[in-house]
Scaffold this active site. Structure first.
Site, PDB file in Angstrom:
ATOM      1  N   SER A  62       0.607  -1.343  -0.027  1.00 21.78           N
ATOM      2  CA  SER A  62       0.074   0.005   0.153  1.00 21.78           C
ATOM      3  C   SER A  62       0.654   1.149  -0.160  1.00 21.78           C
ATOM      4  O   SER A  62       0.468   2.363  -0.582  1.00 21.78           O
ATOM      5  CB  SER A  62      -0.951  -0.032   1.000  1.00 21.78           C
ATOM      6  OG  SER A  62      -0.449   0.278   2.369  1.00 21.78           O
ATOM      7  N   THR A 111      20.770   2.864   6.748  1.00 20.42           N
ATOM      8  CA  THR A 111      22.247   2.368   7.193  1.00 20.42           C
ATOM      9  C   THR A 111      22.456   0.832   7.606  1.00 20.42           C
ATOM     10  O   THR A 111      21.203   0.209   7.688  1.00 20.42           O
ATOM     11  CB  THR A 111      22.408   3.451   8.244  1.00 20.42           C
ATOM     12  OG1 THR A 111      21.661   3.140   9.401  1.00 20.42           O
ATOM     13  CG2 THR A 111      22.883   4.999   7.907  1.00 20.42           C
ATOM     14  N   HIS A 138       9.039   3.453   8.351  1.00 26.80           N
ATOM     15  CA  HIS A 138       8.969   2.507   9.436  1.00 26.80           C
ATOM     16  C   HIS A 138       7.599   2.977  10.309  1.00 26.80           C
ATOM     17  O   HIS A 138       7.730   3.966  10.470  1.00 26.80           O
ATOM     18  CB  HIS A 138      10.349   2.443  10.309  1.00 26.80           C
ATOM     19  CG  HIS A 138      10.133   1.589  11.432  1.00 26.80           C
ATOM     20  ND1 HIS A 138      10.409   0.275  11.369  1.00 26.80           N
ATOM     21  CD2 HIS A 138      10.131   1.833  12.763  1.00 26.80           C
ATOM     22  CE1 HIS A 138      10.421  -0.078  12.679  1.00 26.80           C
ATOM     23  NE2 HIS A 138      10.049   0.749  13.380  1.00 26.80           N
ATOM     24  N   ASN A 172      13.571   4.392   3.463  1.00 27.39           N
ATOM     25  CA  ASN A 172      12.532   3.299   4.211  1.00 27.39           C
ATOM     26  C   ASN A 172      11.810   4.014   4.864  1.00 27.39           C
ATOM     27  O   ASN A 172      11.898   4.936   5.364  1.00 27.39           O
ATOM     28  CB  ASN A 172      13.352   2.382   5.281  1.00 27.39           C
ATOM     29  CG  ASN A 172      12.609   1.149   5.605  1.00 27.39           C
ATOM     30  OD1 ASN A 172      11.743   0.660   5.098  1.00 27.39           O
ATOM     31  ND2 ASN A 172      12.703   0.950   7.005  1.00 27.39           N
ATOM     32  N   GLU A 196       1.110   6.987   7.100  1.00 31.56           N
ATOM     33  CA  GLU A 196       2.151   6.707   6.232  1.00 31.56           C
ATOM     34  C   GLU A 196       2.126   7.106   4.707  1.00 31.56           C
ATOM     35  O   GLU A 196       2.891   7.639   4.141  1.00 31.56           O
ATOM     36  CB  GLU A 196       2.346   5.290   6.303  1.00 31.56           C
ATOM     37  CG  GLU A 196       3.021   4.612   7.532  1.00 31.56           C
ATOM     38  CD  GLU A 196       3.304   3.294   7.675  1.00 31.56           C
ATOM     39  OE1 GLU A 196       3.675   2.750   6.635  1.00 31.56           O
ATOM     40  OE2 GLU A 196       2.858   2.589   8.594  1.00 31.56           O
ATOM     41  N   ILE A 212      16.526  -8.163   6.328  1.00 31.42           N
ATOM     42  CA  ILE A 212      17.594  -7.163   6.804  1.00 31.42           C
ATOM     43  C   ILE A 212      18.502  -6.964   5.391  1.00 31.42           C
ATOM     44  O   ILE A 212      18.675  -7.904   4.746  1.00 31.42           O
ATOM     45  CB  ILE A 212      18.374  -8.076   7.852  1.00 31.42           C
ATOM     46  CG1 ILE A 212      17.704  -8.363   8.770  1.00 31.42           C
ATOM     47  CG2 ILE A 212      19.741  -7.365   8.262  1.00 31.42           C
ATOM     48  CD1 ILE A 212      17.228  -7.576   9.959  1.00 31.42           C
ATOM     49  N   MET A 257      10.426  -6.630   3.947  1.00 30.25           N
ATOM     50  CA  MET A 257      10.588  -7.130   5.285  1.00 30.25           C
ATOM     51  C   MET A 257      12.072  -7.949   5.450  1.00 30.25           C
ATOM     52  O   MET A 257      11.969  -9.269   5.623  1.00 30.25           O
ATOM     53  CB  MET A 257       9.371  -8.116   6.027  1.00 30.25           C
ATOM     54  CG  MET A 257       8.230  -7.158   5.797  1.00 30.25           C
ATOM     55  SD  MET A 257       8.593  -5.642   6.773  1.00 30.25           S
ATOM     56  CE  MET A 257       7.951  -6.044   8.471  1.00 30.25           C
ATOM     57  N   ASP A 269      16.990   0.532  11.288  1.00 29.22           N
ATOM     58  CA  ASP A 269      16.072   1.449  11.728  1.00 29.22           C
ATOM     59  C   ASP A 269      16.635   2.454  12.233  1.00 29.22           C
ATOM     60  O   ASP A 269      16.151   3.368  13.225  1.00 29.22           O
ATOM     61  CB  ASP A 269      15.156   0.965  12.478  1.00 29.22           C
ATOM     62  CG  ASP A 269      14.012  -0.108  11.818  1.00 29.22           C
ATOM     63  OD1 ASP A 269      13.829   0.138  10.660  1.00 29.22           O
ATOM     64  OD2 ASP A 269      13.371  -1.139  12.192  1.00 29.22           O
TER      65      ASP A 269
HETATM   66  C1  GAR Z   1       3.719  -0.657   6.782  1.00 29.46           C
HETATM   67  O1  GAR Z   1       3.331  -0.051   7.747  1.00 29.46           O
HETATM   68  C2  GAR Z   1       5.472  -0.111   6.761  1.00 29.46           C
HETATM   69  O2  GAR Z   1       5.732   0.933   7.497  1.00 29.46           O
HETATM   70  C3  GAR Z   1       5.914  -1.431   7.456  1.00 29.46           C
HETATM   71  O3  GAR Z   1       5.326  -2.444   6.867  1.00 29.46           O
HETATM   72  C4  GAR Z   1       3.974  -1.857   6.489  1.00 29.46           C
HETATM   73  C5  GAR Z   1       4.020  -2.212   4.967  1.00 29.46           C
HETATM   74  O4  GAR Z   1       2.628  -2.128   4.363  1.00 29.46           O
HETATM   75  N1  GAR Z   1       7.363  -1.495   7.462  1.00 29.46           N
HETATM   76  C6  GAR Z   1       8.155  -2.078   8.352  1.00 29.46           C
HETATM   77  O5  GAR Z   1       7.694  -2.571   9.581  1.00 29.46           O
HETATM   78  C7  GAR Z   1       9.630  -2.153   8.152  1.00 29.46           C
HETATM   79  N2  GAR Z   1      10.377  -2.148   9.357  1.00 29.46           N
HETATM   80  P1  GAR Z   1       2.622  -1.856   2.773  1.00 29.46           P
HETATM   81  O6  GAR Z   1       3.130  -3.260   2.289  1.00 29.46           O
HETATM   82  O7  GAR Z   1       0.988  -2.275   2.680  1.00 29.46           O
HETATM   83  O8  GAR Z   1       2.954  -0.788   2.250  1.00 29.46           O
END
Ligand code: GAR
Length: 193
Positions: free
Chosen positions: A15, A141, A109, A107, A174, A92, A90, A145
């Protein structure tokens, strides 16, 4: 001015990738999405990106194992991006990859970093009794995070919120934050060149 080329890496729903892609449809957006790449062939975001005419590639992490990163780097080279945006990717990121893309790898977060790195950020904020959480766009980096913060948005935690309710509301924020911050970042970087 030519638009900066952005490759987006996803692992699932996509999304945030969609928010970037639709923002890039505006005439004055300084970036264009040149490819959407996933480490999971079944990632829902891939179909959406393909339907919007964006080149996609699925690099099957399960099948490739250690071959994932060379394959991903080859797909990135083919897309020839100026920047890479992680959007729910998702994994590293290996240090060598981060170094090659230093300053051009961003990124999003779902917390107000430096609070709540890693997973389960919303549950952590609720458990801590916080009344506000949010989301952060940051440079990547080698330490997870922890890169320079490019922008943040605060989201109020309501009495009775569970992690799922909070996740849904933070996600709306976001989708506003990521395109805006990426556009500002790209404009600043292009001015310096
Ligand atoms: C989002 O909330 C993003 O911030 C998080 O995963 C979700 C992805 O949703 N990212 C992390 O947790 C990275 N550490 P999306 O696939 O619908 O964008």
């Amino acid at each position: 001015m030519d638009r900066a080329r952005v490759a987006v890496l996803i692992s699932g729903r996509g999304s945030n990738m969609a928010a970037l892609l639709y923002a890039a449809k505006a005439d004055d957006c300084p970036f264009a999405i040149c490819a959407v790449l996933s480490d999971k062939p079944q990632a829902a975001g891939l179909a959406l990106a393909a339907a919007e005419g964006v080149p996609t590639a699925a690099i099957d992490a399960k099948a490739l194992k250690a071959g994932l990163w060379p394959a991903l780097e080859a797909a990135i080279a083919e897309a020839n991006p100026d920047y890479i945006a992680l959007a729910g990717f998702m994994r590293i990121i290996p240090a060598g990859f981060v170094e090659r893309w230093a300053g051009r790898l961003v990124n999003i977060h779902p917390s107000l970093l430096p609070k709540y790195k890693g997973l389960h950020t919303h549950q952590s904020a609720i458990d801590a009794g916080d009344d506000v959480t949010g989301a952060t766009v940051h440079l990547v980096t080698p330490e997870v995070d922890s890169g320079a913060i490019l922008g943040q948005v605060e989201v109020a935690i309501l009495p009775g919120d569970d992690a799922e309710a909070l996740d849904a509301r933070v996600l709306i924020a976001e989708h506003q934050l990521y395109p805006r911050v990426l556009a500002e970042f790209v404009r600043r970087a292009e001015r310096k060149q």
